[in-house]
Design a protein around this motif. Structure first.
Motif, PDB file in Angstrom:
ATOM      1  N   LYS A  19       0.832  -1.205   0.000  1.00  5.42           N
ATOM      2  CA  LYS A  19       0.000   0.000   0.000  1.00  5.42           C
ATOM      3  C   LYS A  19       0.863   1.250   0.000  1.00  5.42           C
ATOM      4  O   LYS A  19       0.593   2.230  -0.701  1.00  5.42           O
ATOM      5  CB  LYS A  19      -0.922  -0.001   1.225  1.00  5.42           C
ATOM      6  CG  LYS A  19      -1.904   1.164   1.180  1.00  5.42           C
ATOM      7  CD  LYS A  19      -2.773   1.232   2.398  1.00  5.42           C
ATOM      8  CE  LYS A  19      -3.672   2.464   2.242  1.00  5.42           C
ATOM      9  NZ  LYS A  19      -4.172   2.967   3.504  1.00  5.42           N
ATOM     10  N   ASP A  35      -2.064  -1.984  -5.361  1.00  2.00           N
ATOM     11  CA  ASP A  35      -3.350  -2.468  -4.860  1.00  2.00           C
ATOM     12  C   ASP A  35      -3.097  -3.664  -3.936  1.00  2.00           C
ATOM     13  O   ASP A  35      -3.022  -4.808  -4.382  1.00  2.00           O
ATOM     14  CB  ASP A  35      -4.258  -2.864  -6.023  1.00  2.00           C
ATOM     15  CG  ASP A  35      -5.623  -3.370  -5.547  1.00  2.00           C
ATOM     16  OD1 ASP A  35      -5.907  -3.246  -4.334  1.00  2.00           O
ATOM     17  OD2 ASP A  35      -6.378  -3.903  -6.378  1.00  2.00           O
ATOM     18  N   LYS A  79      -5.449  -7.050  -3.642  1.00  5.42           N
ATOM     19  CA  LYS A  79      -5.586  -8.106  -4.648  1.00  5.42           C
ATOM     20  C   LYS A  79      -4.948  -9.425  -4.195  1.00  5.42           C
ATOM     21  O   LYS A  79      -5.171 -10.465  -4.820  1.00  5.42           O
ATOM     22  CB  LYS A  79      -4.973  -7.669  -5.976  1.00  5.42           C
ATOM     23  CG  LYS A  79      -3.460  -7.601  -5.986  1.00  5.42           C
ATOM     24  CD  LYS A  79      -2.934  -7.191  -7.348  1.00  5.42           C
ATOM     25  CE  LYS A  79      -1.400  -7.221  -7.369  1.00  5.42           C
ATOM     26  NZ  LYS A  79      -0.867  -6.841  -8.690  1.00  5.42           N
TER      27      LYS A  79
END
Length: 328
Positions: free
Chosen positions: A216, A221, A224
């Motif tokens: 992060k 992302d 995922k």
């Protein structure tokens, strides 16, 4: 040698570890495929082909004598006497010994502290991202215990039932698994996509959450991926996770950059190869320990990255202040 004779030592060495445990501590043995066994106390201690190897510590041997000395920490003379029966411990034949297995302790989660701010503050202090923490709390896999204010990391099975929990003290170095925990169902933070093909594997829950926080922090992302803690280095929890998540085909091994972690990654690869279904399904296994210059585990890496970012931001503010001062 003082205390025991050469003949006693020779007799003691006749005991291989599997025979010794089958005779005196059958509850300590668990079969893990073919003719291989592991011990319940140390799940990375494997017994196969007349040898034993404690993989997480990098030690092994052939005899029960080696085991009693190297693993149990028993004095050599006492270990020889135990195996020879001079103290009455190993003198009878297996058929003469009644085995009474200890009843398994029931698995019970510790009572929850309704206000979990101490655990949250502790994890924030370790660099874990607030959104990652919140996600764990919402999913019911992280809370603060009422009695000792430990972080409680919960592992659930494929139907969402809690089967495992490990405790992490927030005021010291205390770590422990809750009695009755089933380590096949270790702590994991699932992906936002149930059918995600990716899982990142770490040794501890804090390291697993550190991997998510780093992703992060880098603008990726993080949702995922699945994130799994092994509760050590043994592959058992990963094998169960993979069978429960058939969409996973890519594994990132984020174990510690030390002897136990490197050996653990080798054992995971071996375990996947030996599993008929997984050996066909899994496409990618990447060894991804943290750079050694940044510490041995991912939480150390995360804290260094945060410190470096903070230092860079302070430098920028200082430089911007100087420019403003010159303009005046």
């Amino acid at each position: 040698m003082p205390g025991v004779t050469k003949e006693q030592i020779a007799r003691a060495k006749e005991w291989d570890l599997l025979s010794y445990l089958q005779t005196y501590e059958p509850q300590e043995l668990q079969k893990c495929g073919g003719r291989e066994y592991r011990t319940m106390t140390h799940d990375s201690l494997k017994i196969s082909n007349g040898k034993w190897n404690w993989h997480s510590r990098g030690i092994g041997g052939r005899t029960a004598l080696d085991y009693l000395v190297k693993v149990r920490g028993m004095d050599f003379v006492k270990a020889v006497e135990t195996l020879c029966g001079e103290r009455g411990a190993a003198v009878r034949m297996p058929s003469d010994i009644p085995h009474k297995e200890k009843p398994a302790k029931p698995f019970l989660l510790p009572p929850e502290n309704r206000c979990g701010t101490a655990a949250v503050s502790y994890l924030l202090g370790r660099g874990i991202d607030g959104e990652v923490i919140s996600q764990c709390i919402r999913k019911g896999i992280l809370y603060e215990s009422r009695n000792y204010h430990n972080c409680v990391f919960v592992g659930k099975d494929s139907v969402g039932k809690a089967r495992y929990a490990c405790l992490r003290g927030i005021y010291g170095t205390f770590k422990n698994d809750v009695d009755g925990s089933d380590k096949r169902y270790s702590f994991s933070l699932p992906s936002a996509d149930e059918d995600s093909p990716f899982v990142a594997v770490a040794e501890s829950p804090i390291d697993a959450l550190s991997v998510a926080s780093l992703l992060k922090m880098q603008g990726e992302d993080w949702t995922k991926n699945h994130y799994l803690s092994l509760g050590g280095t043994a592959p058992r929890a990963l094998l169960t996770f993979l069978h429960d998540h058939p969409a996973v085909v890519c594994i990132s091994l984020c174990l510690d950059n030390d002897k136990a972690g490197i050996l653990g990654m080798e054992k995971i690869r071996e375990a996947v190869r030996e599993d008929a279904e997984l050996s066909r399904r899994i496409r990618v296994i990447v060894d991804n320990p943290p750079p050694l210059v940044c510490g041995k585990d991912y939480n150390e890496l995360l804290k260094q990255k945060i410190a470096a970012r903070y230092e860079a931001e302070n430098r920028e503010k200082t430089q911007a202040g100087r420019v403003c001062g010159m303009e005046k």
